[in-house]
Design a protein around this motif. Structure first.
Motif, PDB file in Angstrom:
ATOM      1  N   GLN A 125      52.147  34.729  36.268  1.00  0.00           N
ATOM      2  CA  GLN A 125      51.052  35.642  36.599  1.00  0.00           C
ATOM      3  C   GLN A 125      49.945  34.848  37.291  1.00  0.00           C
ATOM      4  N   ASP A 127      46.850  34.815  37.046  1.00  0.00           N
ATOM      5  CA  ASP A 127      45.737  34.368  36.191  1.00  0.00           C
ATOM      6  C   ASP A 127      46.236  33.761  34.885  1.00  0.00           C
ATOM      7  N   SER A 128      47.510  33.307  34.847  1.00  0.00           N
ATOM      8  CA  SER A 128      48.101  32.827  33.594  1.00  0.00           C
ATOM      9  C   SER A 128      47.631  31.439  33.192  1.00  0.00           C
ATOM     10  N   LYS A 139      51.491  31.028  25.262  1.00  0.00           N
ATOM     11  CA  LYS A 139      51.957  31.831  26.389  1.00  0.00           C
ATOM     12  C   LYS A 139      53.334  32.419  26.105  1.00  0.00           C
ATOM     13  N   PHE A 186      56.672  41.982  33.175  1.00  0.00           N
ATOM     14  CA  PHE A 186      55.802  41.270  34.106  1.00  0.00           C
ATOM     15  C   PHE A 186      54.846  42.256  34.773  1.00  0.00           C
ATOM     16  N   LYS A 188      53.703  44.931  33.545  1.00  0.00           N
ATOM     17  CA  LYS A 188      52.716  45.366  32.556  1.00  0.00           C
ATOM     18  C   LYS A 188      51.828  44.217  32.071  1.00  0.00           C
ATOM     19  N   SER A 189      52.045  43.026  32.639  1.00  0.00           N
ATOM     20  CA  SER A 189      51.299  41.821  32.226  1.00  0.00           C
ATOM     21  C   SER A 189      51.512  41.499  30.745  1.00  0.00           C
ATOM     22  N   GLU A 190      52.694  41.850  30.225  1.00  0.00           N
ATOM     23  CA  GLU A 190      53.005  41.566  28.826  1.00  0.00           C
ATOM     24  C   GLU A 190      53.736  40.233  28.665  1.00  0.00           C
ATOM     25  N   ASP A 192      53.605  36.110  30.520  1.00  0.00           N
ATOM     26  CA  ASP A 192      52.787  35.263  31.393  1.00  0.00           C
ATOM     27  C   ASP A 192      53.593  34.620  32.510  1.00  0.00           C
ATOM     28  N   LEU A 208      55.129  42.281  42.619  1.00  0.00           N
ATOM     29  CA  LEU A 208      54.214  42.277  41.470  1.00  0.00           C
ATOM     30  C   LEU A 208      53.150  41.195  41.578  1.00  0.00           C
ATOM     31  N   GLY A 210      53.367  38.051  41.688  1.00  0.00           N
ATOM     32  CA  GLY A 210      53.602  36.824  40.944  1.00  0.00           C
ATOM     33  C   GLY A 210      53.441  35.604  41.834  1.00  0.00           C
TER      34      GLY A 210
END
Length: 344
Positions: A125, A127-128, A139, A186, A188-190, A192, A208, A210
Motif C-alpha cells: 500500500q 502509505d504502508s 503489518k 488490498f 479494502k486496505s485490509e 498492507d 489499486l 499499489g
C-alpha cells in the motif's frame, strides 16, 4: 526477451528397478496413444498455452497421439493428480514439485525443463511504510498459499531481516489466501502488502494504486529463478520415452517461438483466455505482466536447490532433512533403458 503471466480472477536396487519396469502400469500401456497435460490459464504458462494453441505440440508428438489438456489453479492439485495417475506431464512451480518429489520418496516426479523465470513481486500500500524494514511490526502481508513459491519467498525474506510471523513468535501477520481474495483485501486496505505472481502483482499496481516495492528476481543471483517447471510422472516417462522426448523438443521449440513473437504470443494468450475463461485482461495489464517474466527452457537448477534450502530452513520439508538426488531427469540414466539392457 522477457514475457509474462496472466488471468484475473518442487536408483534403487537393480532388482527393484527390473521388477517395477516389468510390472509396468496398465493405465500407461492403455494410454500410450495419448498424453494428459496439466497447466494454469496464466501467461507464466505461456509455453503450453501458445504451443497448444499453435499446434506445435500436436505436430511434435504426431497426429496419432491424442493430447488431453487439464486446467488447474493450484500447484498442489497438480501434484495430487500426478499421484492419482490422471496426469502425465505438467507445468507447475518449484514448491509443489519439490514437495511432491519428497512425498513420493523421489519416485514419482522428474523435472524435464524450465518454462519460466521470475514473475513475482512484493506489492505494498502506498502509505504502508513497508519501504523500511523497521516498519514491518504489526503489518499484514499476504501470499497465495502456504508453502507455495511466493509464501516461501516472503517468509524467507522476513527471516533474512530478523523478522518472524506471528505464529512463530514474531510481529508480522502473514496471511495465506487466494489471489482473488488478496485483490479484494488490498482494495479494502485490509492488508498492507502482498507477495504475489503476475498478473496479480500488476493488477494491484495498475488498478489499486499499489506500489511495486521490488520484483522478486532482484533478490536472486543473476536476477533469475525458476518459477514454472515442466515435469513428468516418472513411470509415464519410462514407459513412453520417445513421446516425452518429442514433447520436450516441442517445448523448447515453443520457447523459441514465444520469445521471437511477443505480440503474437500476447494475441494467442488473449484468444485462449476468451475461449476458455470467457474474458481476457486489459491490454495494459498483459503488457506489463509480460515484461516481468522470462520464458526459458532452462530449469535454473541452482535456484530450485536454493528454493529447497529456503523451504527447509522454514520447516516446510520435515525434520529429518531432505534429498533431491534424481529430481532432474537425465536421459542417459533412463531406468527403462537400463532394464532393456539387462534383459538383453
Amino acid at each position: 526477451m522477457k514475457i509474462s503471466v496472466a488471468i484475473t480472477l518442487g536408483v534403487g536396487a537393480i532388482i527393484a528397478i527390473a521388477v517395477i519396469a516389468s510390472l509396468g502400469n496398465s493405465s500407461d500401456q492403455a494410454n500410450q496413444d495419448k498424453v494428459r497435460v496439466a497447466f494454469f490459464p496464466s501467461i507464466s504458462h505461456a509455453v503450453p498455452i501458445v504451443g497448444m494453441e499453435n499446434g506445435i505440440f500436436q505436430r511434435g508428438v504426431g497426429d496419432q497421439i491424442k493430447i488431453e489438456t487439464k486446467l488447474f489453479d493450484s500447484g498442489p492439485q497438480v501434484i495430487e493428480s500426478i499421484f492419482a495417475r490422471s496426469i502425465d506431464v505438467a507445468y507447475v512451480g518449484p514448491g509443489p514439485v519439490i514437495n511432491g518429489f519428497l512425498k513420493s520418496h523421489g519416485n514419482d516426479i522428474r523435472i524435464l525443463a524450465g518454462a519460466a523465470s521470475g514473475g513475482a513481486s512484493f506489492i505494498v500500500q502506498p502509505d504502508s511504510g513497508l519501504d523500511s524494514i523497521e516498519n514491518f511490526d504489526g503489518k499484514r502481508i499476504a501470499s497465495p498459499q502456504i508453502s507455495n513459491s511466493q509464501d516461501v519467498s516472503l517468509r524467507y525474506y522476513l527471516a533474512s531481516n530478523d523478522l518472524k510471523p506471528i505464529e512463530k513468535g514474531g510481529t508480522v501477520f502473514v496471511l495465506n489466501i487466494s489471489n482473488p481474495d488478496i485483490y479484494t483485501l488490498f482494495a479494502k486496505s485490509e492488508i498492507d502488502g502482498a507477495w504475489v505472481p503476475e498478473p496479480w502483482a500488476t493488477m494491484l499496481v495498475q488498478e489499486l494504486d499499489g506500489v511495486r516495492l521490488f520484483n522478486e528476481e532482484k533478490l536472486w543471483p543473476n536476477e533469475e529463478f525458476a518459477s514454472v517447471l515442466l515435469i513428468a510422472r516418472t513411470d509415464y516417462l519410462e514407459n513412453n520415452p520417445e513421446l516425452v522426448k518429442n514433447w520436450l523438443k516441442s517445448h523448447k521449440e515453443t520457447v523459441v517461438w514465444v520469445n521471437s513473437n511477443t505480440d503474437k504470443s500476447k494475441s494467442t494468450f488473449e484468444s485462449f483466455l476468451k475461449k476458455h475463461m470467457g474474458k481476457s485482461l486489459p491490454t495494459k495489464v498483459i503488457d506489463e505482466s509480460f515484461s516481468n517474466l522470462t520464458i526459458t527452457s532452462d530449469p535454473i537448477k541452482d535456484s530450485v536447490l536454493t528454493f529447497a534450502e529456503r523451504a527447509d530452513s522454514l520447516g516446510y520439508l520435515g525434520r529429518s532433512g531432505y534429498n533431491l538426488d534424481g529430481i532432474f531427469y537425465q536421459p542417459d540414466l533412463n531406468l527403462n533403458t537400463m532394464v532393456k539392457q539387462l534383459n538383453g
